[in-house]
Design an enzyme around this catalytic site. Structure first.
Site, mmCIF file in Angstrom:
data_model
loop_
_atom_site.group_PDB
_atom_site.id
_atom_site.type_symbol
_atom_site.label_atom_id
_atom_site.label_comp_id
_atom_site.label_asym_id
_atom_site.label_seq_id
_atom_site.Cartn_x
_atom_site.Cartn_y
_atom_site.Cartn_z
ATOM 1 C CE LYS A 15 -2.332 -1.092 3.699
ATOM 2 N NZ LYS A 15 -2.169 -2.485 4.018
ATOM 3 N NE ARG A 90 -4.485 -1.421 9.992
ATOM 4 C CZ ARG A 90 -3.621 -0.928 9.359
ATOM 5 N NH1 ARG A 90 -3.572 0.294 8.957
ATOM 6 N NH2 ARG A 90 -2.348 -1.627 9.331
ATOM 7 N NE ARG A 129 7.265 -3.298 5.979
ATOM 8 C CZ ARG A 129 5.723 -2.866 5.991
ATOM 9 N NH1 ARG A 129 5.211 -2.559 4.794
ATOM 10 N NH2 ARG A 129 4.855 -2.843 6.896
ATOM 11 N NE ARG A 135 6.032 -0.573 10.342
ATOM 12 C CZ ARG A 135 4.863 -0.490 9.646
ATOM 13 N NH1 ARG A 135 4.498 0.062 8.359
ATOM 14 N NH2 ARG A 135 3.747 -1.203 9.988
ATOM 15 N NE ARG A 147 2.070 -5.148 11.327
ATOM 16 C CZ ARG A 147 3.096 -4.986 10.493
ATOM 17 N NH1 ARG A 147 4.040 -5.401 10.889
ATOM 18 N NH2 ARG A 147 2.820 -4.202 9.566
#
Ligand code: AMP
Length: 196
Positions: A15, A90, A129, A135, A147
């Site tokens: 995204k 969300r 990532r 993160r 998640r």
């Protein structure tokens, strides 16, 4: 007519990457609630402190906080040609609040474009990532799984919410950045024509 897009998909679907492209192409304001929360964490604001407790566990930040934040961000851009909502809504409650908020401004969502990527690929992408993103929620496999589970449980109903309005467009999220961008643009341009 304004162009208001929801860029939808599970964590790791791409995204953020695609938002950059779409924002430039359609000259929209990009609003990523995740980015805004992270900026607040960095700036050590009260909002950042509250959000961090949830984000570090891979849980959602409560609706009341998230909706108020989103509305105040939209209100900062009175002259916008439209918005890309990235990582918002969300939950069903966020979707309902967004619809009502836009309606109060004489506006509405044009379409929700969903990046479709299977779960195994998401897990691999997020772990990868995590090596560079800085993160904390991308590093631990259990938090990544949480998640994904939260997405399936709480966020998937948002797709049905916009599907019921005839605004859902699914796009294959596997391929090169350019290929996926092309698919998104086709879906958006088609939705735009039918909205006018
Ligand atoms: P993202 O950058 O979109 O992956 O979001 C990172 C984290 O921020 C999520 O795992 C949530 O903890 C929080 N977050 C971002 N957007 C929302 C939202 N719309 N509602 C609740 N929590 C959110």
């Amino acid at each position: 007519m304004e162009l208001n897009l929801i860029l939808f998909g599970p964590p790791g679907a791409g995204k953020g990457t695609q938002s950059e492209y779409l924002t430039a192409k359609y000259q929209l304001v990009h609003l990523s609630t995740g980015d805004i929360f992270r900026a607040n964490i960095k700036g050590e604001t009260d909002l950042g402190k509250q959000a961090k407790a949830f984000m570090d566990k891979g849980e959602l930040v409560p609706d009341s906080l998230t909706i108020a934040l989103l509305e105040s961000e939209v209100n900062k851009h009175a002259d916008a040609k439209g918005f890309i909502f990235d990582g918002f809504p969300r939950t069903q409650a966020q979707a309902t609040a967004l619809d009502q908020f836009l309606e109060s401004k004489g506006s509405s969502i044009t379409c929700l474009v969903a990046l479709e990527v299977e779960e195994e690929e998401l897990r691999a992408r997020l772990l990868n990532r995590g090596k560079t993103s800085g993160r904390p929620d991308d590093v631990n496999p259990e938090i990544i799984q949480n998640r994904i589970d939260v997405y399936q449980r709480e966020t998937c109903p948002v797709a049905d919410h916009y599907g019921a309005q005839g605004k859902y467009k699914g796009v294959n999220g596997i391929g090169s950045i350019e290929e996926i961008a092309q698919r998104l643009c086709e879906a958006i341009d088609a939705a735009r024509v039918s909205a006018n």
